[in-house]
Write an enzyme that holds these catalytic residues in place. Sequence first.
Site, PDB file in Angstrom:
ATOM      1  N   CYS A 149     107.706  92.445  -3.936  1.00  0.00           N
ATOM      2  CA  CYS A 149     107.409  92.267  -2.732  1.00  0.00           C
ATOM      3  C   CYS A 149     106.410  91.105  -3.080  1.00  0.00           C
ATOM      4  CB  CYS A 149     106.272  93.600  -2.311  1.00  0.00           C
ATOM      5  SG  CYS A 149     105.046  93.245  -1.500  1.00  0.00           S
TER       6      CYS A 149
ATOM      7  N   CYS B  35     102.823  91.282  -1.716  1.00  0.00           N
ATOM      8  CA  CYS B  35     101.916  91.936  -2.354  1.00  0.00           C
ATOM      9  C   CYS B  35     101.349  91.016  -3.538  1.00  0.00           C
ATOM     10  CB  CYS B  35     102.803  92.915  -3.383  1.00  0.00           C
ATOM     11  SG  CYS B  35     103.452  94.307  -2.465  1.00  0.00           S
TER      12      CYS B  35
END
Length: 143
Positions: free
Chosen positions: A67, A70
């Site tokens: 991700c 993230c």
Amino acid sequence: MSDNARIVTCPHCGRKNRVPSAAAGKPRCAQCRQWLPWIVDARDDSFADVAEKSSVPVLVDLWATWCGPCRTVSPALEQLARERAGRLKLVKVDVDAAPALSQRFAVRAVPTLLLLRNGRVLARQSGAAPLPALRTWVDDTLN
Ligand SMILES: [Zn+2]
């Protein structure tokens, strides 16, 4: 089960401290006695001890290795944990390694951030946000 510990360099005096992922109190520098940032990982089997029984409010970062957002938000969360040493614990949960927690918190997007106090979810939000917005969110929720 308080499994792993991290070595944390004290931001005040430079002393290296061993900081457990779960403890009854809060980590303090053995030399200068200042609070240390508390940034730990948790999984399905350790979340209760690491996050729900924490003596300080917990910011849970439900993230994934694949991700991009993230990776963007992670340094901001760690900065918050440093700013609020002794008052906030950052618990990072890799959702791919924690299927039970992903299901329990109905994680549909990463990152998903939770604020916990005494094991209760006070607030949650999904997606990356800049540091000032995160700071405001944490302070408004916990104060
Ligand atoms: Zn120190």
